[in-house]
Scaffold this active site. Structure first.
Site, PDB file in Angstrom:
ATOM      1  N   ALA A  83     -18.054  -7.135 -11.448  1.00 30.45           N
ATOM      2  CA  ALA A  83     -16.728  -7.612 -11.041  1.00 30.45           C
ATOM      3  C   ALA A  83     -15.824  -6.429 -10.692  1.00 30.45           C
ATOM      4  CB  ALA A  83     -16.100  -8.437 -12.163  1.00 30.45           C
TER       5      ALA A  83
ATOM      6  N   VAL B 262     -25.154   4.970  11.392  1.00 28.93           N
ATOM      7  CA  VAL B 262     -26.506   4.416  11.536  1.00 28.93           C
ATOM      8  C   VAL B 262     -27.353   5.298  12.437  1.00 28.93           C
ATOM      9  CG1 VAL B 262     -27.860   2.461  12.418  1.00 28.93           C
ATOM     10  CG2 VAL B 262     -25.804   2.047  11.055  1.00 28.93           C
TER      11      VAL B 262
ATOM     12  N   GLU C 241     -24.454   2.806   2.215  1.00 31.42           N
ATOM     13  CA  GLU C 241     -23.711   4.056   2.339  1.00 31.42           C
ATOM     14  C   GLU C 241     -23.712   4.754   0.982  1.00 31.42           C
ATOM     15  OE1 GLU C 241     -20.142   4.303   4.726  1.00 31.42           O
ATOM     16  OE2 GLU C 241     -20.429   2.239   5.366  1.00 31.42           O
TER      17      GLU C 241
ATOM     18  N   PHE D 133     -25.097  -6.200  -7.557  1.00 31.50           N
ATOM     19  CA  PHE D 133     -23.957  -6.870  -6.920  1.00 31.50           C
ATOM     20  C   PHE D 133     -23.328  -7.935  -7.822  1.00 31.50           C
ATOM     21  CE2 PHE D 133     -26.252  -4.912  -3.518  1.00 31.50           C
ATOM     22  CZ  PHE D 133     -25.264  -4.439  -2.679  1.00 31.50           C
TER      23      PHE D 133
ATOM     24  N   CYS E  78     -19.853  -3.061   6.929  1.00 34.81           N
ATOM     25  CA  CYS E  78     -20.860  -4.113   7.114  1.00 34.81           C
ATOM     26  C   CYS E  78     -20.423  -5.478   6.606  1.00 34.81           C
ATOM     27  CB  CYS E  78     -22.173  -3.706   6.438  1.00 34.81           C
ATOM     28  SG  CYS E  78     -22.960  -2.261   7.172  1.00 34.81           S
TER      29      CYS E  78
END
Length: 429
Positions: A252, A11, A155, A249, A260
């Site tokens: 599967a 970060v 990332e 997201f 995170c």
């Protein structure tokens, strides 16, 4: 404005480089002298596409410099970003020792007004703690503000996300601090949300928890799809076209990992418990994620029988492509399960490597993909690296002992693989 970024991990380094790219003068501070020396030479200590090029560009331009001298760094900069780690403790709480140490250092060394901004992911109420820590450490009562400005970096896509954010969250109780942060981001075009520090801190946790929820939802649904002969990829596609749901997201696989989602979901659950609130949905999210890798192992065992002495090729170690981050990587859980059943493991990842731990001494890390597949009884796909889609599977079939592919990321075409004579098993189809 001169900016100090304390902590040059993932970060911190990204934050420093992006502010330099936006035209600000930036100093990166870290206590790790070796890390600082590497950065001064234009070398990143982790893999992130595009970031090392920015590092070299702004070392040459003079927009960025690095130091271990915290006294001079704190005194020479008025805006100070805290970007140190907040790893999980065994009980799921965030370890705040590094944040506390930075706050105390700032209090002791400050020589005038400072705006301190937390980029680190921290529990709700941390802004108040940092304020108290700085105040208690001050040798003279200089004025200061503490604000929250959480990061939302993926990332592998950090540079893109940092230069083109979908939102900027500013949590501040001070008009002066708010104005300074708005000026800092004046050239960035995206919605800016001005809110309280507590709300900003919760937005970060809630965002990651919701995304983790979507992953575990589709992963659990994939198990049902297998049972009732439905293709989960088609279900995901049909769901994702609804703008209220969205396609991201909903792929599967064998679960989420990284630095995170696992720690942030655990920390949010703990925060709720400390306030006598039960987040039962998130508790189930964690349960599904912790068992999803076993679903792939079960499918492998159903096909091969006992896994003892079977040669298993693992393709992919990093928790996602375009990073070398293996923190909480599902591939590690797969490897540990296979080792417990005395399987022989050949591992290939184009970037990531196993930690130097005795627990993985029985794993052979291969420098070439073909080496991992040689005489394999099965291939387990654990990271969706693009190069794996380009494998000549017709040629590799002759190399393997048994043509079995268990795709933990649903990245290959099932029909094509089966047409080549492979036994192919994805997650949910």
């Amino acid at each position: 404005m001169n900016i100090l970024v304390i902590g040059t991990g993932y970060v911190g380094s990204t934050t420093a480089m992006v502010f330099a790219e936006l035209g600000w003068q930036v100093t990166g501070l870290d206590t790790d002298a070796h890390k600082i020396k590497q950065l001064e030479q234009g070398l990143l200590h982790f893999y992130e596409p595009g970031l090392e090029a920015l590092l070299r560009k702004h070392i040459q331009s003079g927009q960025i410099k690095f130091t271990t001298n915290k006294d001079l760094a704190i005194q020479s900069n008025d805006l100070i970003f805290i970007c140190v780690g907040t790893p999980s403790r065994p009980d799921g709480s965030a370890d705040m020792r590094y944040v506390k140490q930075v706050a105390e250092d700032i209090g002791q060394k400050m020589n005038g007004y400072k705006l301190v901004i937390t980029k680190s992911t921290v529990p709700v109420g941390t802004q108040e703690q940092i304020t108290a820590w700085i105040g208690a450490a001050q040798e003279q009562p200089y004025p200061f503000d503490v604000a929250s400005n959480p990061e939302f970096l993926r990332e592998g896509k950090a540079v893109l996300d940092a230069l083109n954010p979908d939102r900027i969250i500013i949590g501040s109780n001070s008009k002066r601090a708010t104005n300074l942060l708005q000026s800092l981001y004046q050239s960035v075009k995206c919605p800016v949300v001005i809110t309280t520090p507590r709300t900003a801190e919760l937005i970060k946790y809630a965002s990651n928890a919701f995304l983790a929820n979507k992953i575990s939802f589709i992963n659990e649904l994939a198990r049902l799809c297998d049972a009732i002969d439905v293709n989960v990829k088609e279900v995901s596609n049909g769901m994702g076209l609804d703008p209220r749901i969205g396609a991201s997201f909903l792929q599967a696989g064998i679960g989420y990992g990284g630095s995170c989602f696992p720690k942030d979901v655990s920390a949010l659950i703990l925060t709720a418990k400390q306030n006598s609130i039960e987040l039962s949905v998130l508790e189930k999210v964690v349960q599904v994620n912790q068992t999803q890798h076993a679903y792939l192992i079960d499918k492998t065992r159903e096909r091969l029988g006992s896994l003892a002495n079977k040669k298993i090729a693992i393709l992919g170690l990093a928790f996602k492509p375009d990073t070398d981050d293996i923190r909480e990587a599902p591939a590690l859980r797969v490897i540990e399960s296979l080792l417990s059943e005395q399987a022989q493991i050949m591992l290939y990842d184009p970037v990531a490597v196993l930690p130097n731990s005795a627990a993985y001494k029985a794993v052979t890390e291969c420098s070439q993909l073909e080496e991992a597949l040689q005489d394999a009884d099965a291939v387990l796909m654990c990271t969706e690296w693009p190069i794996f889609r380009k494998i000549d599977w017709a040629q590799m079939k002759a190399v393997m002992n048994q043509p079995n592919v268990f795709d933990g990321r649903n990245m290959l075409d099932a029909q094509d693989m089966r047409a080549l004579g492979y036994f192919y098993q994805g997650i949910g189809f």
